[in-house]
Every structure is written in C-alpha cells, then in structure tokens.
Design a protein around this motif. Structure first.
Motif, PDB file in Angstrom:
ATOM      1  N   THR A 114       0.849  -1.180   0.000  1.00 40.65           N
ATOM      2  CA  THR A 114       0.000   0.000   0.000  1.00 40.65           C
ATOM      3  C   THR A 114       0.888   1.234   0.000  1.00 40.65           C
ATOM      4  O   THR A 114       2.056   1.167   0.384  1.00 40.65           O
ATOM      5  CB  THR A 114      -0.900   0.015   1.246  1.00 40.65           C
ATOM      6  OG1 THR A 114      -0.063   0.164   2.399  1.00 40.65           O
ATOM      7  CG2 THR A 114      -1.735  -1.246   1.348  1.00 40.65           C
ATOM      8  N   PRO A 115       0.337   2.383  -0.417  1.00 39.97           N
ATOM      9  CA  PRO A 115       1.150   3.609  -0.375  1.00 39.97           C
ATOM     10  C   PRO A 115       1.669   3.903   1.038  1.00 39.97           C
ATOM     11  O   PRO A 115       2.813   4.312   1.199  1.00 39.97           O
ATOM     12  CB  PRO A 115       0.186   4.689  -0.859  1.00 39.97           C
ATOM     13  CG  PRO A 115      -0.795   3.956  -1.722  1.00 39.97           C
ATOM     14  CD  PRO A 115      -0.949   2.610  -1.063  1.00 39.97           C
ATOM     15  N   ALA A 116       0.851   3.670   2.064  1.00 43.57           N
ATOM     16  CA  ALA A 116       1.290   3.922   3.440  1.00 43.57           C
ATOM     17  C   ALA A 116       2.439   2.991   3.817  1.00 43.57           C
ATOM     18  O   ALA A 116       3.425   3.418   4.420  1.00 43.57           O
ATOM     19  CB  ALA A 116       0.124   3.745   4.412  1.00 43.57           C
ATOM     20  N   ALA A 117       2.342   1.717   3.446  1.00 47.12           N
ATOM     21  CA  ALA A 117       3.406   0.763   3.758  1.00 47.12           C
ATOM     22  C   ALA A 117       4.687   1.128   3.019  1.00 47.12           C
ATOM     23  O   ALA A 117       5.783   1.001   3.572  1.00 47.12           O
ATOM     24  CB  ALA A 117       2.970  -0.660   3.412  1.00 47.12           C
ATOM     25  N   SER A 118       4.568   1.595   1.789  1.00 52.86           N
ATOM     26  CA  SER A 118       5.751   2.017   1.039  1.00 52.86           C
ATOM     27  C   SER A 118       6.415   3.215   1.700  1.00 52.86           C
ATOM     28  O   SER A 118       7.643   3.311   1.752  1.00 52.86           O
ATOM     29  CB  SER A 118       5.371   2.364  -0.399  1.00 52.86           C
ATOM     30  OG  SER A 118       4.960   1.195  -1.079  1.00 52.86           O
ATOM     31  N   LEU A 119       5.614   4.128   2.240  1.00 50.58           N
ATOM     32  CA  LEU A 119       6.167   5.284   2.957  1.00 50.58           C
ATOM     33  C   LEU A 119       6.866   4.840   4.240  1.00 50.58           C
ATOM     34  O   LEU A 119       7.924   5.360   4.591  1.00 50.58           O
ATOM     35  CB  LEU A 119       5.066   6.296   3.273  1.00 50.58           C
ATOM     36  CG  LEU A 119       4.470   7.034   2.075  1.00 50.58           C
ATOM     37  CD1 LEU A 119       3.293   7.900   2.512  1.00 50.58           C
ATOM     38  CD2 LEU A 119       5.524   7.874   1.382  1.00 50.58           C
ATOM     39  N   GLU A 120       6.275   3.874   4.934  1.00 51.84           N
ATOM     40  CA  GLU A 120       6.901   3.347   6.152  1.00 51.84           C
ATOM     41  C   GLU A 120       8.223   2.660   5.820  1.00 51.84           C
ATOM     42  O   GLU A 120       9.209   2.816   6.537  1.00 51.84           O
ATOM     43  CB  GLU A 120       5.964   2.366   6.851  1.00 51.84           C
ATOM     44  CG  GLU A 120       4.734   3.013   7.437  1.00 51.84           C
ATOM     45  CD  GLU A 120       3.694   2.004   7.867  1.00 51.84           C
ATOM     46  OE1 GLU A 120       3.665   0.873   7.316  1.00 51.84           O
ATOM     47  OE2 GLU A 120       2.902   2.335   8.755  1.00 51.84           O
ATOM     48  N   ALA A 121       8.251   1.885   4.738  1.00 54.17           N
ATOM     49  CA  ALA A 121       9.481   1.209   4.321  1.00 54.17           C
ATOM     50  C   ALA A 121      10.561   2.236   4.003  1.00 54.17           C
ATOM     51  O   ALA A 121      11.715   2.080   4.408  1.00 54.17           O
ATOM     52  CB  ALA A 121       9.214   0.314   3.110  1.00 54.17           C
TER      53      ALA A 121
END
Length: 112
Positions: free
Chosen positions: A10-17
């Motif tokens: 997800t976009p949020a998970a990509s930002l967290e990564a």
C-alpha cells in the motif's frame, strides 16, 4: 503449481518502508540495506539477498522486530517501538548481519 505473484504494498506501507530505510542509512554505512513493504511487513534486505529482519505493525505507530533465523523461521525479538527506535534496535542487535557482504571479518565473512 500456481505461479507466485509479488504482493503489492500500500502507499502507506511504502512510505513506512522508505522511512525505516532512511533511519537505517542514517545510522552508519548501511547504504546497501534495503527495506521493502511485503505482505504486511517491512522486510530488511542486504543487497538482493534474502530478508534478514522484518518489522511488523502492531498498532498505532508501534512495530515489533523479528529476525530470520538459520532454520528459516521468523523469530520475534524483544523490541517494540516506532520506526526510528526499531532502526536503532536493529543496528544494535543485528549489526554484524547488516554489514556489507564483502566485509572480511565478523559473522558474514567468517566462513562459519
């Protein structure tokens, strides 16, 4: 046998990564360490190898840390916190495993 497909993050998970990767890179010579969001976890890779650690969301902005053991299983570690805290914990606990593959001493280069 069905072909495996890569799970989209997800976009949020990509930002967290990306945030975890930046935090790790800021702690030393870890430019070769990559973090990718996959299957609900943030997996930590050395170059293109298998993941050595993973960070799992456990609620709010809190995450737990696990390492990939020699048995192939994910083993939980006693670290919980935000991404910046877990970056520090990861380097402190698993620093030798995060060394560059061409490192001539320590765990990765010892031949054991």
């Amino acid at each position: 046998m069905a072909q495996r497909t890569r799970t989209q993050s997800t976009p949020a998970a990509s930002l967290e990564a990306a945030a975890l990767q930046r935090a790790l890179h800021a702690l030393g010579d870890y430019a070769h360490v990559a973090v990718r969001a996959e299957r609900g976890h943030l997996n930590v890779f050395i170059d293109d190898g298998a993941p050595v650690a993973r960070v799992t969301p456990i609620g709010a902005t809190q995450y737990g840390l696990s390492f990939h053991s020699h048995t192939g299983r994910w083993e939980k570690m006693p670290f919980v916190g935000d991404l910046d805290h877990l970056a520090h914990s990861l380097v402190a606990a698993l620093g030798p495993y995060l060394e560059r593959p061409d490192f001539s001493g320590g765990i990765r280069g010892s031949g054991h």
